[in-house]
Design a protein around this motif. Structure first.
Motif, mmCIF file in Angstrom:
data_model
loop_
_atom_site.group_PDB
_atom_site.id
_atom_site.type_symbol
_atom_site.label_atom_id
_atom_site.label_comp_id
_atom_site.label_asym_id
_atom_site.label_seq_id
_atom_site.Cartn_x
_atom_site.Cartn_y
_atom_site.Cartn_z
ATOM 1 N N THR A 91 -8.337 -1.577 -3.665
ATOM 2 C CA THR A 91 -8.571 -1.167 -2.288
ATOM 3 C C THR A 91 -8.325 -2.346 -1.367
ATOM 4 O OG1 THR A 91 -10.212 0.498 -2.927
ATOM 5 C CG2 THR A 91 -10.247 -0.273 -0.639
ATOM 6 N N LEU A 92 -7.438 -2.182 -0.394
ATOM 7 C CA LEU A 92 -7.110 -3.228 0.562
ATOM 8 C C LEU A 92 -7.716 -2.856 1.910
ATOM 9 C CD1 LEU A 92 -3.326 -3.601 -0.342
ATOM 10 C CD2 LEU A 92 -5.209 -5.017 -1.162
ATOM 11 N N THR A 93 -8.273 -3.841 2.600
ATOM 12 C CA THR A 93 -8.918 -3.570 3.885
ATOM 13 C C THR A 93 -8.507 -4.605 4.924
ATOM 14 O OG1 THR A 93 -10.883 -4.875 3.311
ATOM 15 C CG2 THR A 93 -10.927 -2.522 2.774
ATOM 16 N N ASP A 94 -8.665 -4.231 6.181
ATOM 17 C CA ASP A 94 -8.459 -5.147 7.295
ATOM 18 C C ASP A 94 -9.219 -4.591 8.488
ATOM 19 O OD1 ASP A 94 -7.271 -7.416 8.664
ATOM 20 O OD2 ASP A 94 -6.020 -5.967 9.729
ATOM 21 N N SER A 95 -9.571 -5.441 9.408
ATOM 22 C CA SER A 95 -10.244 -5.011 10.625
ATOM 23 C C SER A 95 -9.686 -5.820 11.781
ATOM 24 C CB SER A 95 -11.757 -5.222 10.512
ATOM 25 O OG SER A 95 -12.414 -4.792 11.684
ATOM 26 N N ALA A 96 -9.438 -5.158 12.881
ATOM 27 C CA ALA A 96 -8.889 -5.847 14.047
ATOM 28 C C ALA A 96 -9.392 -5.183 15.310
ATOM 29 C CB ALA A 96 -7.360 -5.821 14.020
ATOM 30 N N PHE B 135 1.610 -1.351 13.980
ATOM 31 C CA PHE B 135 2.390 -1.541 12.761
ATOM 32 C C PHE B 135 1.492 -2.101 11.667
ATOM 33 C CE2 PHE B 135 5.573 -1.506 16.056
ATOM 34 C CZ PHE B 135 6.684 -0.903 15.476
ATOM 35 N N VAL B 136 1.505 -1.490 10.492
ATOM 36 C CA VAL B 136 0.787 -2.026 9.339
ATOM 37 C C VAL B 136 1.787 -2.820 8.507
ATOM 38 C CG1 VAL B 136 -0.555 -1.502 7.277
ATOM 39 C CG2 VAL B 136 -0.826 -0.098 9.328
ATOM 40 N N LEU B 137 1.525 -4.140 8.371
ATOM 41 C CA LEU B 137 2.444 -5.052 7.707
ATOM 42 C C LEU B 137 1.741 -5.805 6.588
ATOM 43 C CD1 LEU B 137 4.158 -6.610 10.870
ATOM 44 C CD2 LEU B 137 4.967 -4.694 9.488
ATOM 45 N N ASP B 138 2.534 -6.415 5.713
ATOM 46 C CA ASP B 138 2.003 -7.289 4.666
ATOM 47 C C ASP B 138 1.744 -8.681 5.228
ATOM 48 O OD1 ASP B 138 2.522 -5.136 3.014
ATOM 49 O OD2 ASP B 138 4.378 -5.995 2.202
ATOM 50 N N SER C 187 -3.720 0.138 -3.050
ATOM 51 C CA SER C 187 -2.540 -0.676 -3.342
ATOM 52 C C SER C 187 -1.536 0.108 -4.171
ATOM 53 C CB SER C 187 -2.947 -1.958 -4.072
ATOM 54 O OG SER C 187 -3.538 -1.647 -5.320
ATOM 55 N N ALA C 188 -0.276 -0.238 -3.999
ATOM 56 C CA ALA C 188 0.782 0.384 -4.783
ATOM 57 C C ALA C 188 0.772 -0.170 -6.203
ATOM 58 C CB ALA C 188 2.132 0.122 -4.111
ATOM 59 N N ALA D 96 0.830 -1.200 0.000
ATOM 60 C CA ALA D 96 0.000 0.000 0.000
ATOM 61 C C ALA D 96 0.865 1.251 0.000
ATOM 62 C CB ALA D 96 -0.917 0.006 1.213
ATOM 63 N N GLN D 97 0.486 2.211 -0.835
ATOM 64 C CA GLN D 97 1.206 3.467 -0.856
ATOM 65 C C GLN D 97 0.812 4.331 0.340
ATOM 66 O OE1 GLN D 97 3.476 3.708 -3.366
ATOM 67 N NE2 GLN D 97 4.343 5.401 -2.205
ATOM 68 N N THR D 98 -0.480 4.354 0.657
ATOM 69 C CA THR D 98 -0.970 5.083 1.823
ATOM 70 C C THR D 98 -1.998 4.222 2.556
ATOM 71 O OG1 THR D 98 -2.763 6.175 0.606
ATOM 72 C CG2 THR D 98 -0.645 7.332 0.730
#
Length: 278
Positions: free
Chosen positions: A212-217, A230-233, A205-206, A164-166
């Motif tokens: 569009t990439l998403t996650d929830s935690a 930390f945002v990781l792959d 995404s770069a 991800a770029q941002t």
């Protein structure tokens, strides 16, 4: 800079299996096993440093902290894997060289990365290698371990994803934690209420695909704690938010390190978040 007489400390940090955490997993910010003297009890003229391996396609690395003059190795971290964040190490104030080489390299190997870092009295820093291997870079982040007010918690985000770029992160109640954070940067610290929070991540995404990439935690923030997100792959091409506890509470030690024991896990003005956990 005063001479350090302590013997080198060698720590092996391994990656644990099954640490890619999906949506809905409760990530409790529990203290790491290794701690160092707190700001209240530390001798004058001492600060802290920790190291993070955030380059997903770079294999294990050995990290050396050396005196700026003379090159004497003071601390060593061996076979550091992707996503590992070391505990804080106390160091006398002064300027040091942090160098990184592939794991098992001969002592004469030229570092793949090298950076000078200044340890200030009573302050903490995170030195991180990030980005894809062919463009690997190093950043030094200032860690503010100031205790939150009114029994709350403080959080910030370090954007280390190469996919991800941002990245933007909001709570389920709509409060912004990070807005279009660029790769390799850290946001300012935000103050929130203690308790469980649901965090929703979105990113572009770069590259040319622009997906569009998403996650929830869900993240449990203890009263008085300071936490870095930390945002990781992930191995399957997604993103994950990994919390690392920086400081447990006022008067307690800065701890650092991934709370599960290994593996996964530019500064802006400080902001304050209101509202209740959700």
């Amino acid at each position: 800079m005063r001479t350090v007489t302590r013997r080198p400390l060698r720590i092996a940090l391994g990656i644990a299996t099954g640490l890619l955490l999906g949506a809905g997993t409760l990530l409790a910010a529990a203290p790491a096993s290794a701690a160092v003297p707190s700001a209240q009890s530390a001798p004058a003229g001492e600060g802290w440093i920790r190291l993070a391996h955030l380059s997903p396609d770079t294999k294990g690395i050995d990290v050396r902290i050396s005196a700026l003059k003379g090159g004497t190795t003071l601390y060593e971290l061996d076979n550091v894997k992707y996503g590992a964040v070391s505990p804080y190490t106390p160091m006398p104030d002064g300027t040091y060289t942090v160098s990184m080489v592939p794991t098992g390299s001969p002592a004469s190997t030229k570092p793949m990365l090298s950076s000078a870092v200044t340890i200030a009295d009573g302050h903490a820093s995170t030195v991180a290698a990030y980005g894809p291997n062919k463009k690997i870079a190093v950043s030094v982040y200032d860690d503010d371990l100031t205790a939150p007010s009114n029994g709350g918690a403080r959080i910030r985000l370090i954007q280390a994803s190469t996919l991800a770029q941002t990245v933007s992160v909001r709570t389920s109640t709509g409060v912004a934690v990070a807005s279009k954070a660029k790769r390799g940067t850290a946001t300012g610290y935000a103050e929130v209420g203690a308790g469980p929070w649901t965090l929703d991540l979105s990113a572009k995404s770069a590259g040319s695909a622009k997906k569009t990439l998403t996650d929830s935690a869900q993240v449990a923030l203890a009263q008085g704690s300071v936490t870095t997100l930390f945002v990781l792959d992930t191995a399957d091409g997604g993103l994950t938010i990994e919390p690392v506890l920086d400081s447990a509470s006022v008067g307690q030690d800065p701890v650092g390190g991934v709370q599960t024991g290994g593996g996964y896990l530019a500064t802006h003005p400080q902001t304050t978040l209101g509202g209740t956990p959700g």
